[in-house]
Design a protein around this motif. Structure first.
Motif, PDB file in Angstrom:
ATOM      1  N   ARG A   1       0.830  -1.205   0.000  1.00 55.11           N
ATOM      2  CA  ARG A   1       0.000   0.000   0.000  1.00 55.11           C
ATOM      3  C   ARG A   1       0.864   1.255   0.000  1.00 55.11           C
ATOM      4  O   ARG A   1       0.530   2.247  -0.641  1.00 55.11           O
ATOM      5  N   ARG A   2       1.978   1.206   0.705  1.00 56.42           N
ATOM      6  CA  ARG A   2       2.886   2.349   0.724  1.00 56.42           C
ATOM      7  C   ARG A   2       3.493   2.575  -0.660  1.00 56.42           C
ATOM      8  O   ARG A   2       3.638   3.702  -1.119  1.00 56.42           O
ATOM      9  N   VAL A   3       3.841   1.475  -1.319  1.00 59.00           N
ATOM     10  CA  VAL A   3       4.389   1.563  -2.676  1.00 59.00           C
ATOM     11  C   VAL A   3       3.358   2.176  -3.609  1.00 59.00           C
ATOM     12  O   VAL A   3       3.669   3.062  -4.415  1.00 59.00           O
ATOM     13  N   GLN A   4       2.127   1.713  -3.505  1.00 60.82           N
ATOM     14  CA  GLN A   4       1.057   2.229  -4.359  1.00 60.82           C
ATOM     15  C   GLN A   4       0.821   3.716  -4.109  1.00 60.82           C
ATOM     16  O   GLN A   4       0.633   4.488  -5.055  1.00 60.82           O
ATOM     17  N   ARG A   5       0.852   4.105  -2.828  1.00 60.57           N
ATOM     18  CA  ARG A   5       0.624   5.515  -2.493  1.00 60.57           C
ATOM     19  C   ARG A   5       1.731   6.401  -3.049  1.00 60.57           C
ATOM     20  O   ARG A   5       1.471   7.469  -3.595  1.00 60.57           O
ATOM     21  N   SER A   6       2.969   5.952  -2.884  1.00 57.92           N
ATOM     22  CA  SER A   6       4.088   6.771  -3.363  1.00 57.92           C
ATOM     23  C   SER A   6       4.088   6.856  -4.887  1.00 57.92           C
ATOM     24  O   SER A   6       4.327   7.927  -5.455  1.00 57.92           O
ATOM     25  N   ARG A   7       3.808   5.742  -5.556  1.00 55.57           N
ATOM     26  CA  ARG A   7       3.757   5.766  -7.020  1.00 55.57           C
ATOM     27  C   ARG A   7       2.636   6.664  -7.508  1.00 55.57           C
ATOM     28  O   ARG A   7       2.800   7.414  -8.478  1.00 55.57           O
ATOM     29  N   GLU A   8       1.479   6.573  -6.856  1.00 54.60           N
ATOM     30  CA  GLU A   8       0.343   7.406  -7.244  1.00 54.60           C
ATOM     31  C   GLU A   8       0.667   8.884  -7.034  1.00 54.60           C
ATOM     32  O   GLU A   8       0.324   9.730  -7.864  1.00 54.60           O
ATOM     33  N   ALA A   9       1.333   9.203  -5.937  1.00 52.27           N
ATOM     34  CA  ALA A   9       1.708  10.593  -5.666  1.00 52.27           C
ATOM     35  C   ALA A   9       2.678  11.108  -6.723  1.00 52.27           C
ATOM     36  O   ALA A   9       2.562  12.255  -7.184  1.00 52.27           O
ATOM     37  N   LEU A  10       3.618  10.286  -7.124  1.00 53.58           N
ATOM     38  CA  LEU A  10       4.590  10.685  -8.150  1.00 53.58           C
ATOM     39  C   LEU A  10       3.909  10.852  -9.509  1.00 53.58           C
ATOM     40  O   LEU A  10       4.221  11.778 -10.262  1.00 53.58           O
ATOM     41  N   ARG A  11       2.962   9.945  -9.813  1.00 59.98           N
ATOM     42  CA  ARG A  11       2.218  10.062 -11.074  1.00 59.98           C
ATOM     43  C   ARG A  11       1.415  11.363 -11.097  1.00 59.98           C
ATOM     44  O   ARG A  11       1.417  12.093 -12.101  1.00 59.98           O
ATOM     45  N   CYS A  12       0.725  11.645 -10.004  1.00 61.69           N
ATOM     46  CA  CYS A  12      -0.085  12.861  -9.922  1.00 61.69           C
ATOM     47  C   CYS A  12       0.790  14.104 -10.020  1.00 61.69           C
ATOM     48  O   CYS A  12       0.388  15.113 -10.622  1.00 61.69           O
ATOM     49  N   ALA A  13       1.977  14.042  -9.419  1.00 61.24           N
ATOM     50  CA  ALA A  13       2.901  15.183  -9.459  1.00 61.24           C
ATOM     51  C   ALA A  13       3.335  15.470 -10.890  1.00 61.24           C
ATOM     52  O   ALA A  13       3.353  16.628 -11.325  1.00 61.24           O
ATOM     53  N   LEU A  14       3.691  14.426 -11.624  1.00 62.04           N
ATOM     54  CA  LEU A  14       4.123  14.623 -13.012  1.00 62.04           C
ATOM     55  C   LEU A  14       2.992  15.188 -13.860  1.00 62.04           C
ATOM     56  O   LEU A  14       3.197  16.113 -14.654  1.00 62.04           O
ATOM     57  N   ILE A  15       1.802  14.658 -13.688  1.00 68.73           N
ATOM     58  CA  ILE A  15       0.650  15.137 -14.462  1.00 68.73           C
ATOM     59  C   ILE A  15       0.373  16.605 -14.151  1.00 68.73           C
ATOM     60  O   ILE A  15       0.112  17.411 -15.054  1.00 68.73           O
ATOM     61  N   ALA A  16       0.450  16.961 -12.863  1.00 69.78           N
ATOM     62  CA  ALA A  16       0.222  18.351 -12.456  1.00 69.78           C
ATOM     63  C   ALA A  16       1.252  19.280 -13.094  1.00 69.78           C
ATOM     64  O   ALA A  16       0.922  20.382 -13.558  1.00 69.78           O
TER      65      ALA A  16
END
Length: 205
Positions: A12-27
């Motif tokens: 879950r931590r891996v998923q959260r960090s990956r999702e945060a990084l994906r959202c950051a790049l998109i932003a």
């Protein structure tokens, strides 16, 4: 051995960090070109450090690939919806409410719009084209109607036609509703080319 809740936490931590990084790049891609974005900007936007980034990705290109791969996975899931669980799929019996691809596009409208306006668009289009071509070839076997159609050319034509419709819709800021697009797609598919007529426009004198 049954996985405990403690065992699941790292995932879950891996998923959260990956999702945060994906959202950051998109932003960031909403504000500037992909080529101008740095790893430092990505991690600062995601509120992580560079170590966390490199624990998951080799570089920003790998992060972009992850975003595209997830989008393609959802795209294919929506594409399969009309024929999943059936042995025979008749195009002539395709109903508008069974077409889910436009619902998927609309649900991810912000992301598709960002990608469409970015220099990475050719990469996205190629990924979509190859993925759709693969499942059409692997999962759907066309019935030979005796007209001598080259099936490979037919598949390529169908995919480009569908993606052309999709990208036209995105480029025009989703002017029509997903339901309308689904309805029109079904009508287009079932239009008999031999019955189509056009008037020739003559120059006005």
């Amino acid at each position: 051995m049954t996985m405990t809740e403690e065992d699941k936490k790292p995932d879950r931590r891996v998923q959260r960090s990956r999702e945060a990084l994906r959202c950051a790049l998109i932003a960031l891609m909403k504000k500037k070109s992909f080529g101008a974005i740095s790893i430092t900007e990505i991690v600062e936007t995601a509120n992580y450090n560079r170590g966390t980034f490199y624990a998951h990705y080799d570089g920003k290109e790998a992060l972009l690939d992850d975003i595209i791969a997830e989008l393609i996975r959802e795209l294919l899931q929506s594409f399969r919806a009309p024929y999943e669980g059936t042995d025979v799929f008749l195009i002539s019996e395709l109903s508008a409410n069974s077409v889910m691809i436009f619902d998927h596009i609309y649900a991810n409208a912000s992301l598709y719009t960002v990608l469409l306006k970015s220099e990475v668009l050719p990469k996205v289009k190629e990924a979509m084209l190859l993925a759709l071509k693969r499942i059409l070839v692997e999962e759907l076997q066309p019935v030979d109607d005796g007209r001598g159609l080259n099936q490979e050319l037919l598949v390529v034509y169908a995919i480009h036609a569908l993606l052309g419709l999709v990208f036209y819709w995105i480029e025009n800021d989703f002017h029509y509703s997903p339901a309308y697009m689904q309805e029109q797609l079904v009508k287009i598919i079932n239009t008999d080319p031999s019955s189509a007529r056009s008037t020739v426009k003559r120059p006005q004198h």
